[in-house]
Design an enzyme around this catalytic site. Sequence first.
Site, PDB file in Angstrom:
ATOM      1  N   GLU A   1       6.499   6.931  -5.740  1.00  0.00           N
ATOM      2  CA  GLU A   1       6.132   7.708  -4.540  1.00  0.00           C
ATOM      3  C   GLU A   1       7.335   8.515  -4.041  1.00  0.00           C
ATOM      4  O   GLU A   1       8.460   8.026  -4.015  1.00  0.00           O
ATOM      5  CB  GLU A   1       5.669   6.770  -3.422  1.00  0.00           C
ATOM      6  CG  GLU A   1       5.243   7.568  -2.182  1.00  0.00           C
ATOM      7  CD  GLU A   1       4.944   6.702  -0.982  1.00  0.00           C
ATOM      8  OE1 GLU A   1       3.901   6.041  -0.993  1.00  0.00           O
ATOM      9  OE2 GLU A   1       5.754   6.698  -0.034  1.00  0.00           O
TER      10      GLU A   1
ATOM     11  N   GLY B   1      -3.518   7.950   9.149  1.00  0.00           N
ATOM     12  CA  GLY B   1      -2.275   8.520   9.657  1.00  0.00           C
ATOM     13  C   GLY B   1      -1.856   7.828  10.946  1.00  0.00           C
ATOM     14  O   GLY B   1      -2.663   7.169  11.606  1.00  0.00           O
TER      15      GLY B   1
ATOM     16  N   PRO C   1      -0.146  -2.830  11.253  1.00  0.00           N
ATOM     17  CA  PRO C   1       0.764  -3.136  12.379  1.00  0.00           C
ATOM     18  C   PRO C   1       0.057  -3.174  13.741  1.00  0.00           C
ATOM     19  O   PRO C   1       0.465  -3.938  14.617  1.00  0.00           O
ATOM     20  CB  PRO C   1       1.778  -1.997  12.333  1.00  0.00           C
ATOM     21  CG  PRO C   1       1.712  -1.461  10.948  1.00  0.00           C
ATOM     22  CD  PRO C   1       0.385  -1.799  10.370  1.00  0.00           C
TER      23      PRO C   1
ATOM     24  N   GLN D   1       0.777  -1.587   1.629  1.00  0.00           N
ATOM     25  CA  GLN D   1       1.961  -1.400   2.453  1.00  0.00           C
ATOM     26  C   GLN D   1       3.091  -2.219   1.831  1.00  0.00           C
ATOM     27  O   GLN D   1       2.840  -3.186   1.108  1.00  0.00           O
ATOM     28  CB  GLN D   1       1.622  -1.924   3.871  1.00  0.00           C
ATOM     29  CG  GLN D   1       2.709  -1.810   4.885  1.00  0.00           C
ATOM     30  CD  GLN D   1       3.066  -0.368   5.144  1.00  0.00           C
ATOM     31  OE1 GLN D   1       3.655   0.279   4.269  1.00  0.00           O
ATOM     32  NE2 GLN D   1       2.714   0.135   6.306  1.00  0.00           N
TER      33      GLN D   1
HETATM   34  P1  FAD Z   1      -7.296   3.013   8.605  1.00  0.00           P
HETATM   35  O1  FAD Z   1      -7.685   2.500   7.286  1.00  0.00           O
HETATM   36  O2  FAD Z   1      -8.213   3.941   9.259  1.00  0.00           O
HETATM   37  O3  FAD Z   1      -7.031   1.744   9.506  1.00  0.00           O
HETATM   38  C1  FAD Z   1      -6.092   1.685  10.561  1.00  0.00           C
HETATM   39  C2  FAD Z   1      -6.297   0.404  11.356  1.00  0.00           C
HETATM   40  O4  FAD Z   1      -7.404   0.562  12.186  1.00  0.00           O
HETATM   41  C3  FAD Z   1      -6.570  -0.858  10.566  1.00  0.00           C
HETATM   42  O5  FAD Z   1      -6.041  -1.952  11.247  1.00  0.00           O
HETATM   43  C4  FAD Z   1      -8.055  -0.961  10.594  1.00  0.00           C
HETATM   44  O6  FAD Z   1      -8.485  -2.276  10.429  1.00  0.00           O
HETATM   45  C5  FAD Z   1      -8.364  -0.424  11.943  1.00  0.00           C
HETATM   46  N1  FAD Z   1      -9.637   0.294  11.977  1.00  0.00           N
HETATM   47  C6  FAD Z   1      -9.773   1.627  11.865  1.00  0.00           C
HETATM   48  N2  FAD Z   1     -11.050   1.971  11.935  1.00  0.00           N
HETATM   49  C7  FAD Z   1     -11.722   0.820  12.092  1.00  0.00           C
HETATM   50  C8  FAD Z   1     -13.065   0.516  12.253  1.00  0.00           C
HETATM   51  N3  FAD Z   1     -13.999   1.463  12.238  1.00  0.00           N
HETATM   52  N4  FAD Z   1     -13.393  -0.768  12.381  1.00  0.00           N
HETATM   53  C9  FAD Z   1     -12.463  -1.718  12.388  1.00  0.00           C
HETATM   54  N5  FAD Z   1     -11.172  -1.481  12.267  1.00  0.00           N
HETATM   55  C10 FAD Z   1     -10.817  -0.229  12.120  1.00  0.00           C
HETATM   56  N6  FAD Z   1       1.188   7.876   6.946  1.00  0.00           N
HETATM   57  C11 FAD Z   1       1.404   9.215   6.924  1.00  0.00           C
HETATM   58  O7  FAD Z   1       1.472   9.836   7.989  1.00  0.00           O
HETATM   59  N7  FAD Z   1       1.555   9.895   5.771  1.00  0.00           N
HETATM   60  C12 FAD Z   1       1.480   9.283   4.565  1.00  0.00           C
HETATM   61  O8  FAD Z   1       1.601   9.923   3.524  1.00  0.00           O
HETATM   62  C13 FAD Z   1       1.253   7.864   4.527  1.00  0.00           C
HETATM   63  N8  FAD Z   1       1.164   7.207   3.357  1.00  0.00           N
HETATM   64  C14 FAD Z   1       0.883   5.867   3.351  1.00  0.00           C
HETATM   65  C15 FAD Z   1       0.729   5.209   2.129  1.00  0.00           C
HETATM   66  C16 FAD Z   1       0.439   3.851   2.100  1.00  0.00           C
HETATM   67  C17 FAD Z   1       0.267   3.168   0.762  1.00  0.00           C
HETATM   68  C18 FAD Z   1       0.324   3.125   3.309  1.00  0.00           C
HETATM   69  C19 FAD Z   1       0.046   1.659   3.280  1.00  0.00           C
HETATM   70  C20 FAD Z   1       0.472   3.771   4.531  1.00  0.00           C
HETATM   71  C21 FAD Z   1       0.750   5.148   4.579  1.00  0.00           C
HETATM   72  N9  FAD Z   1       0.887   5.840   5.776  1.00  0.00           N
HETATM   73  C22 FAD Z   1       1.109   7.188   5.773  1.00  0.00           C
HETATM   74  C23 FAD Z   1       0.794   5.133   7.047  1.00  0.00           C
HETATM   75  C24 FAD Z   1      -0.630   5.142   7.608  1.00  0.00           C
HETATM   76  O9  FAD Z   1      -1.031   6.446   7.921  1.00  0.00           O
HETATM   77  C25 FAD Z   1      -0.634   4.286   8.858  1.00  0.00           C
HETATM   78  O10 FAD Z   1      -0.428   2.939   8.532  1.00  0.00           O
HETATM   79  C26 FAD Z   1      -1.834   4.459   9.757  1.00  0.00           C
HETATM   80  O11 FAD Z   1      -1.528   3.820  11.014  1.00  0.00           O
HETATM   81  C27 FAD Z   1      -3.108   3.822   9.241  1.00  0.00           C
HETATM   82  O12 FAD Z   1      -3.653   4.519   8.221  1.00  0.00           O
HETATM   83  P2  FAD Z   1      -4.857   3.875   7.361  1.00  0.00           P
HETATM   84  O13 FAD Z   1      -5.331   4.862   6.429  1.00  0.00           O
HETATM   85  O14 FAD Z   1      -4.472   2.551   6.864  1.00  0.00           O
HETATM   86  O15 FAD Z   1      -5.906   3.704   8.559  1.00  0.00           O
END
Ligand code: FAD
Length: 467
Positions: free
Chosen positions: A21, A112, A158, A193
């Site tokens: 990455e 995000g 988190p 993560q």
């Molecule tokens: P989601 O999958 O939408 O979930 C976020 C949280 O909300 C989880 O705890 C989930 O359980 C809860 N949640 C959301 N919707 C619901 C629902 N409908 N019902 C119940 N719970 C819900 N960030 C960047 O800005 N740019 C990047 O390129 C980037 N790359 C990443 C790559 C990886 C491998 C990882 C692990 C993280 C990355 N991040 C990046 C960070 C990420 O954007 C953050 O962790 C963000 O806060 C959550 O994104 P997510 O897609 O996991 O969110």
Amino acid sequence: MKVIEKIREAAKEDRVIFSFEYFPPKTEDGVDNLFERMERMVAHNPAFGDITWGAGGSTADLTLDISNRMQNMICVETMMHLTCTNMPVDKIDHALDTIKSNGIQNVLALRGDPPHGQDKFVQVEGGFACALDLVRHIRAKYGDYFGITVAGYPEAHPDMITGDGGVSEEGYQSDLAYLKRKVDAGSDLIITQLFYDTDIFLKFVNDCREIGITCPIVPGIMPINNYKGFLRMTGFCKTKIPDEIKAALEPIKDNEEAVRAYGVHLGTEMCRKILAHGIKTLHLYTLNMEKSALAILMNLGLIDETKVQRSLPWRRPTNAFRSKESVRPIFWANRPKSYISRTVGWDQYPQGRWGDSRNPSYGALSDYQFMRRRSRNKKIQEEWGGPLKSIEDVHERFINFCLGKIRSNPWSELDGLQPETMMINKELESVNSKGFLTINSQPPVNGEKSDSPSVGPLHRILISGLT
Ligand code: FAD
């Protein structure tokens, strides 16, 4: 190609694969250096490389540009991260359309983090609330074209973690259930993560399997490169640091070399344990640095600096639309940027010199090859159809062609040597008689007027040297 297909292929062969990455650098020089670094790292044959989407969409254009160059010039299968922060659906579609048109088939779909200065994620007007919405949108609008990866959190997201107590069982389970919904909506891969307690990761994989998540779960490994950076990152992600790691780092924390060496050792041990549990794909968060990631892979015996190999003189294209390319002019082998930009539209000219026989309209001119004059075919038959019994016979045939004694050759439409090559035909005779075979030979030309009858019309650009 979709990353999931590569993972499945490797699984069938019980082969370990890995990926790197990167993030978009802050300066132009940084971008140039990143590509040089990628070139070196990609020589070790990662299954894919991914590029992050800057927090809040701050690097959108650069991420799109880097993705394109990774896929088409570095020729590594590329996965672009895409987040919903500050992204109304038209911007999301612009990003997806762009990578699609560049032959990229892999997206890491994320919600995000909140934009800089805000605590909570806020859904932008006309945008999405979470990664699940984004996954659904990609599947609804783009069908099967993209392979979709989503983020998984071995210690829970988190937002679910409160204070030092970690996450409640209920919070952990609801995070898992939500992850399953992302997979059920059409994602085919999970990347996790970062974590430093391998047991937590292995438990997470088990827990996912228990609730019916069956897709591959790839561990995200972040080598410790620097003590302060490590504290910052683990603090931000609320990552648990096992006591033995704290104890190992404490006495060396001011010695960067020692911290890095420890990071390589720790990363290697973590990967060994993960591989021993049958997980065969490793994802390395490189932080745009090459040494630690490569050192870990070397310790694991997955790469060997002395055995960097390529099956072709250039790196095989990964672009979904030109992945079967197997012919390229050799003098452009090391200039992929100009080669790819010049040839990107050639698909429009399937009858051209480098016409692609896989193009559906290839051969539309009722079989161009067979429209050659019959008399020419006869001449080739007479001049070249006789048996060649030794290498000397081949040389003789070439010499006769250079001297104008025979005028056809099977690979050119032209009648005999062109005037500019006639200027050097005695030299060509000599070269061919000494064991070399010459083709495409032209004399050095410098300063001739463009109306010169021998070299003018053909030499609008300077050509030098005998080939
Ligand atoms: P989601 O999958 O939408 O979930 C976020 C949280 O909300 C989880 O705890 C989930 O359980 C809860 N949640 C959301 N919707 C619901 C629902 N409908 N019902 C119940 N719970 C819900 N960030 C960047 O800005 N740019 C990047 O390129 C980037 N790359 C990443 C790559 C990886 C491998 C990882 C692990 C993280 C990355 N991040 C990046 C960070 C990420 O954007 C953050 O962790 C963000 O806060 C959550 O994104 P997510 O897609 O996991 O969110």
